[in-house]
Design a protein around this motif. Structure first.
Motif, mmCIF file in Angstrom:
data_model
loop_
_atom_site.group_PDB
_atom_site.id
_atom_site.type_symbol
_atom_site.label_atom_id
_atom_site.label_comp_id
_atom_site.label_asym_id
_atom_site.label_seq_id
_atom_site.Cartn_x
_atom_site.Cartn_y
_atom_site.Cartn_z
ATOM 1 N N ALA A 70 0.844 -1.197 0.000
ATOM 2 C CA ALA A 70 0.000 0.000 0.000
ATOM 3 C C ALA A 70 0.874 1.240 0.000
ATOM 4 O O ALA A 70 1.828 1.346 0.780
ATOM 5 N N GLY A 71 0.620 2.139 -0.872
ATOM 6 C CA GLY A 71 1.357 3.402 -0.894
ATOM 7 C C GLY A 71 2.648 3.363 -1.677
ATOM 8 O O GLY A 71 3.341 4.376 -1.813
ATOM 9 N N SER A 72 3.007 2.194 -2.242
ATOM 10 C CA SER A 72 4.244 2.168 -3.026
ATOM 11 C C SER A 72 3.990 2.860 -4.373
ATOM 12 O O SER A 72 2.852 2.926 -4.845
ATOM 13 N N GLY A 73 5.037 3.325 -4.960
ATOM 14 C CA GLY A 73 4.880 4.050 -6.212
ATOM 15 C C GLY A 73 4.842 3.153 -7.436
ATOM 16 O O GLY A 73 5.005 3.636 -8.564
ATOM 17 N N ALA A 74 4.594 1.815 -7.245
ATOM 18 C CA ALA A 74 4.609 0.895 -8.390
ATOM 19 C C ALA A 74 3.523 1.256 -9.401
ATOM 20 O O ALA A 74 2.456 1.742 -9.021
ATOM 21 N N ASP A 75 3.811 1.008 -10.657
ATOM 22 C CA ASP A 75 2.888 1.339 -11.742
ATOM 23 C C ASP A 75 1.734 0.355 -11.766
ATOM 24 O O ASP A 75 1.910 -0.852 -11.968
ATOM 25 N N ARG A 76 0.495 0.818 -11.530
ATOM 26 C CA ARG A 76 -0.657 -0.073 -11.499
ATOM 27 C C ARG A 76 -1.607 0.204 -12.662
ATOM 28 O O ARG A 76 -2.734 -0.277 -12.682
ATOM 29 N N THR A 77 -1.183 0.971 -13.650
ATOM 30 C CA THR A 77 -2.097 1.438 -14.687
ATOM 31 C C THR A 77 -2.275 0.444 -15.830
ATOM 32 O O THR A 77 -3.366 0.313 -16.361
ATOM 33 N N GLY A 78 -1.232 -0.298 -16.186
ATOM 34 C CA GLY A 78 -1.215 -1.092 -17.428
ATOM 35 C C GLY A 78 -2.228 -2.222 -17.460
ATOM 36 O O GLY A 78 -2.794 -2.606 -16.445
ATOM 37 N N GLU A 79 -2.433 -2.781 -18.657
ATOM 38 C CA GLU A 79 -3.232 -3.986 -18.862
ATOM 39 C C GLU A 79 -2.585 -5.141 -18.124
ATOM 40 O O GLU A 79 -1.365 -5.202 -18.030
ATOM 41 N N ARG A 80 -3.367 -6.126 -17.638
ATOM 42 C CA ARG A 80 -2.783 -7.344 -17.080
ATOM 43 C C ARG A 80 -2.166 -8.133 -18.229
ATOM 44 O O ARG A 80 -2.861 -8.471 -19.184
ATOM 45 N N GLY A 81 -0.864 -8.365 -18.179
ATOM 46 C CA GLY A 81 -0.200 -9.041 -19.296
ATOM 47 C C GLY A 81 -0.518 -10.537 -19.342
ATOM 48 O O GLY A 81 -0.709 -11.162 -18.321
ATOM 49 N N ARG A 82 -0.628 -11.094 -20.543
ATOM 50 C CA ARG A 82 -0.807 -12.540 -20.701
ATOM 51 C C ARG A 82 0.089 -12.980 -21.832
ATOM 52 O O ARG A 82 0.153 -12.318 -22.860
ATOM 53 N N SER A 83 0.756 -14.126 -21.645
ATOM 54 C CA SER A 83 1.574 -14.637 -22.740
ATOM 55 C C SER A 83 1.232 -16.098 -22.951
ATOM 56 O O SER A 83 1.476 -16.931 -22.068
#
Ligand code: HEC
Ligand SMILES: [Cu+2]
Length: 319
Positions: free
Chosen positions: A50-63
């Motif tokens: 909680a509160g970390s600056g990690a990027d949470r915006t992108g699409e959930r990646g699938r390969s």
């Protein structure tokens, strides 16, 4: 290989090294996998706290290739380990034909062993090094389990059945024998030693025990005393199958099935004769359940086995 693990029991049988290699490989594999997954869990927990600056915006990646890849890899690894274990299991289930046959009986609370020559010992088992040994196990009361850690073998002795364990001792020595199945108040005291001796010393030990009657000879006496010979003997009026050469042979049954006359079959023929009736005979044989105890049954089996070439390999071949 023991990999120099200090607390592991010594490897004293022909099976020990291969069992250890499988065990430590599994241990290393699961430890590595466990560590890798723990690392991911902890890593992501820190990254996305909680509160970390990690990027949470992108699409959930699938390969797709990645998913197919790790599914296939797990499948292949699982089957490889299964195949490896199954191979060892099959080997442990098929004793060599020339093995020395010892009768083992578990009872509250001791192990009793009988050598083919009739030599009897309690909580101690002498075996020759370098020669395969089959211990056929029976129990007089509850389930016990024959366990020799240094040989990496463990096998239950089950009431009403004959089970087997086999090993070839590779190093002379004095090894722990345990009962590995909780069998009552003195279970913890049930056990003793296996003494693996060089063949000459084993032969000397055998002859030190005195000239006894062989197990098969005692069995033959019982065979007469119990009246088996009255029906199965040559001069019998009752039509009963001859028991020469029956051990190890396929037997045709009245219900059109065919079974191999192994110890299981012989034991059931004596205790539950109606269960599998030999083809061409009347089901007139009485059950001997309750009339013979496990030790006597082992003697009868030793006698029946001695009547056929497959069953007559024994200590006489040891020099
Ligand atoms: C009253 C006669 C009689 C007596 C006593 C008797 N048997 Fe039998 N036995 C038979 C007959 C008949 C068969 C075949 C029918 C069947 O399978 O039940 C047979 C079958 C067997 C078989 C299976 C043989 C095969 O070819 O499949 C074994 C083993 C055997 N008996 C062992 C014994 C032993 C050991 C005793 C003594 C403890 C004994 N018998 C006492 C009559 C007898
Ligand atoms: Cu026990």
């Amino acid at each position: 290989m023991s990999f120099g693990i200090p607390f592991a029991p010594s490897e004293a049988s022909s099976a020990a090294a291969s069992v250890d290699t499988l065990f430590y490989t599994l241990l290393a594999f699961t430890t590595a996998l466990g560590a890798f997954l723990t690392l991911l869990v902890v890593g992501y927990a820190v990254k996305y706290r909680a509160g970390s600056g990690a990027d949470r915006t992108g699409e959930r990646g699938r390969s797709l290739p990645l998913e197919i890849g790790w599914t296939l890899a797990s499948l292949i690894i699982a089957f490889a380990i299964f195949g490896w274990g199954a191979t060892l299991f099959m080997r442990r289930d098929h004793p060599p034909a020339d093995a020395l046959q010892i009768a083992g009986l578990g009872k509250q609370w001791m192990w009793e062993f009988r050598h083919p020559g009739g030599q009897r010992e309690i909580d101690e088992l002498h075996v020759p090094v370098g020669k395969p040994v089959v211990v056929s196990l029976a129990s007089q009361d509850v389930i016990h389990s024959f366990f020799v850690p240094a040989f990496r073998v463990k096998q239950d002795a089950v009431p009403g059945r004959t089970t087997h364990v086999w090993f070839t001792a590779t190093e002379p020595g004095h090894y722990h024998l345990f009962c590995a199945e909780y069998c009552g108040t003195q279970h913890s005291e049930m056990g003793g030693w296996v003494d693996a001796l060089p063949p000459e010393q084993y032969a000397a030990w055998l002859s030190d025990q005195g000239e006894g009657e062989t197990l098969a000879a005692t069995g033959e006496k019982l065979f007469r005393a119990l009246g088996c010979s009255g029906c199965h003997g040559n001069s019998s009026k009752v039509r009963a199958p001859p028991l020469e050469n029956v051990y190890g042979r396929p037997v045709a049954l009245a219900n059109d099935a065919t079974v191999i006359a192994d110890e299981r079959y012989l034991r059931d023929s004596i205790l539950q004769p109606k269960k599998e009736v030999a083809a061409g005979y009347e089901p007139v044989m009485p059950s001997f359940d309750g009339l013979v105890d496990e030790a006597e049954l082992q003697m009868l089996l030793a006698y029946l086995k001695s009547l056929s070439p497959q069953g007559s390999t024994n200590s006489e071949s040891i020099r």
